[in-house]
Write a protein that holds these residues in place. Structure first.
Motif, mmCIF file in Angstrom:
data_model
loop_
_atom_site.group_PDB
_atom_site.id
_atom_site.type_symbol
_atom_site.label_atom_id
_atom_site.label_comp_id
_atom_site.label_asym_id
_atom_site.label_seq_id
_atom_site.Cartn_x
_atom_site.Cartn_y
_atom_site.Cartn_z
ATOM 1 N N ARG A 24 10.751 -16.679 -6.222
ATOM 2 C CA ARG A 24 11.217 -16.512 -4.844
ATOM 3 C C ARG A 24 11.725 -15.101 -4.596
ATOM 4 O O ARG A 24 11.777 -14.650 -3.465
ATOM 5 C CB ARG A 24 12.342 -17.499 -4.552
ATOM 6 C CG ARG A 24 11.873 -18.917 -4.557
ATOM 7 C CD ARG A 24 13.035 -19.847 -4.330
ATOM 8 N NE ARG A 24 12.522 -21.070 -3.752
ATOM 9 C CZ ARG A 24 13.150 -21.765 -2.844
ATOM 10 N NH1 ARG A 24 14.329 -21.383 -2.419
ATOM 11 N NH2 ARG A 24 12.616 -22.854 -2.357
ATOM 12 N N LYS A 25 12.118 -14.397 -5.646
ATOM 13 C CA LYS A 25 12.709 -13.072 -5.500
ATOM 14 C C LYS A 25 11.725 -11.943 -5.813
ATOM 15 O O LYS A 25 12.043 -10.787 -5.618
ATOM 16 C CB LYS A 25 13.917 -12.924 -6.427
ATOM 17 C CG LYS A 25 15.019 -13.897 -6.128
ATOM 18 C CD LYS A 25 15.809 -13.459 -4.928
ATOM 19 C CE LYS A 25 16.971 -14.405 -4.711
ATOM 20 N NZ LYS A 25 17.828 -13.987 -3.638
ATOM 21 N N PRO A 27 8.240 -9.590 -5.403
ATOM 22 C CA PRO A 27 7.497 -9.123 -4.220
ATOM 23 C C PRO A 27 6.407 -10.118 -3.819
ATOM 24 O O PRO A 27 5.727 -10.692 -4.674
ATOM 25 C CB PRO A 27 6.873 -7.811 -4.694
ATOM 26 C CG PRO A 27 7.730 -7.366 -5.833
ATOM 27 C CD PRO A 27 8.249 -8.613 -6.475
ATOM 28 N N LYS A 28 6.267 -10.312 -2.517
ATOM 29 C CA LYS A 28 5.358 -11.331 -1.990
ATOM 30 C C LYS A 28 3.914 -11.120 -2.444
ATOM 31 O O LYS A 28 3.224 -12.076 -2.777
ATOM 32 C CB LYS A 28 5.430 -11.332 -0.466
ATOM 33 C CG LYS A 28 4.580 -12.388 0.177
ATOM 34 C CD LYS A 28 4.664 -12.330 1.678
ATOM 35 C CE LYS A 28 3.705 -13.352 2.277
ATOM 36 N NZ LYS A 28 3.548 -13.168 3.709
ATOM 37 N N VAL A 29 3.464 -9.868 -2.469
ATOM 38 C CA VAL A 29 2.072 -9.608 -2.846
ATOM 39 C C VAL A 29 1.832 -9.970 -4.310
ATOM 40 O O VAL A 29 0.772 -10.495 -4.657
ATOM 41 C CB VAL A 29 1.663 -8.145 -2.571
ATOM 42 C CG1 VAL A 29 1.624 -7.864 -1.089
ATOM 43 C CG2 VAL A 29 2.556 -7.171 -3.282
ATOM 44 N N VAL A 31 3.470 -12.286 -6.042
ATOM 45 C CA VAL A 31 3.492 -13.746 -6.115
ATOM 46 C C VAL A 31 2.141 -14.314 -5.676
ATOM 47 O O VAL A 31 1.585 -15.204 -6.324
ATOM 48 C CB VAL A 31 4.636 -14.322 -5.242
ATOM 49 C CG1 VAL A 31 4.529 -15.831 -5.121
ATOM 50 C CG2 VAL A 31 5.987 -13.920 -5.809
ATOM 51 N N GLU A 32 1.584 -13.755 -4.585
ATOM 52 C CA GLU A 32 0.298 -14.231 -4.078
ATOM 53 C C GLU A 32 -0.825 -13.977 -5.088
ATOM 54 O O GLU A 32 -1.677 -14.835 -5.309
ATOM 55 C CB GLU A 32 -0.020 -13.533 -2.761
ATOM 56 C CG GLU A 32 -1.273 -14.033 -2.100
ATOM 57 C CD GLU A 32 -1.499 -13.358 -0.760
ATOM 58 O OE1 GLU A 32 -1.837 -12.154 -0.752
ATOM 59 O OE2 GLU A 32 -1.322 -14.031 0.261
ATOM 60 N N ARG A 33 -0.816 -12.822 -5.725
ATOM 61 C CA ARG A 33 -1.861 -12.494 -6.700
ATOM 62 C C ARG A 33 -1.758 -13.375 -7.937
ATOM 63 O O ARG A 33 -2.775 -13.822 -8.472
ATOM 64 C CB ARG A 33 -1.764 -11.015 -7.069
ATOM 65 C CG ARG A 33 -2.076 -10.122 -5.889
ATOM 66 C CD ARG A 33 -1.698 -8.683 -6.157
ATOM 67 N NE ARG A 33 -1.779 -7.912 -4.917
ATOM 68 C CZ ARG A 33 -1.295 -6.705 -4.769
ATOM 69 N NH1 ARG A 33 -0.688 -6.109 -5.783
ATOM 70 N NH2 ARG A 33 -1.407 -6.079 -3.619
ATOM 71 N N ARG A 35 -0.546 -16.346 -7.929
ATOM 72 C CA ARG A 35 -0.976 -17.673 -7.461
ATOM 73 C C ARG A 35 -2.500 -17.773 -7.486
ATOM 74 O O ARG A 35 -3.050 -18.809 -7.833
ATOM 75 C CB ARG A 35 -0.430 -17.903 -6.048
ATOM 76 C CG ARG A 35 -0.700 -19.249 -5.492
ATOM 77 C CD ARG A 35 0.451 -20.202 -5.756
ATOM 78 N NE ARG A 35 0.170 -21.444 -5.057
ATOM 79 C CZ ARG A 35 -0.193 -22.547 -5.690
ATOM 80 N NH1 ARG A 35 -0.253 -22.583 -6.988
ATOM 81 N NH2 ARG A 35 -0.459 -23.638 -5.010
ATOM 82 N N LEU A 53 -4.701 -19.706 0.419
ATOM 83 C CA LEU A 53 -3.778 -18.583 0.565
ATOM 84 C C LEU A 53 -3.975 -17.816 1.863
ATOM 85 O O LEU A 53 -3.278 -16.824 2.099
ATOM 86 C CB LEU A 53 -3.926 -17.636 -0.631
ATOM 87 C CG LEU A 53 -3.601 -18.259 -1.987
ATOM 88 C CD1 LEU A 53 -3.853 -17.259 -3.099
ATOM 89 C CD2 LEU A 53 -2.170 -18.761 -2.031
ATOM 90 N N CYS A 55 -6.462 -15.846 2.993
ATOM 91 C CA CYS A 55 -6.925 -14.469 2.841
ATOM 92 C C CYS A 55 -8.447 -14.510 2.693
ATOM 93 O O CYS A 55 -9.042 -15.581 2.690
ATOM 94 C CB CYS A 55 -6.272 -13.796 1.635
ATOM 95 S SG CYS A 55 -6.637 -14.569 0.064
#
Length: 84
Positions: A24-25, A27-29, A31-33, A35, A53, A55
């Motif tokens: 959760r803490k 960087p969003k990018v 975490v997405e990669r 995932r 996702l 994208c």
């Protein structure tokens, strides 16, 4: 040809990917990669990952290729991009 993320080199790499995919803490990018890699390990195909996702398939393919080639370092942004 079906594109899949390669298996983790060791238990440590797999643990880091799983931890970052649920973080959760972080960087969003990143975490997405992570995932994307995790879903690929679970047997999902590129179009399914892209839909999940929200994208493009090209984006998923790019990050899976970079992970396969460079490992966790491939999921990081390249430095020095943009106008100076």
């Amino acid at each position: 040809m079906v594109l899949r993320a390669r298996p983790g080199r060791d238990e440590g790499e797999q643990a880091v990917v799983h931890r970052l995919a649920a973080a959760r803490k972080a960087p969003k990018v990143l975490v997405e990669r992570c995932r994307m890699v995790e879903l690929s390990w679970d047997g999902w195909l590129v179009p399914q990952i892209a839909d999940e996702l929200r994208c493009s398939q090209k984006t998923v393919r790019r990050w899976l290729h970079r992970f396969n080639r460079l490992g966790l370092e491939g999921l990081e942004d390249l430095g020095g991009q943009g106008r100076k």
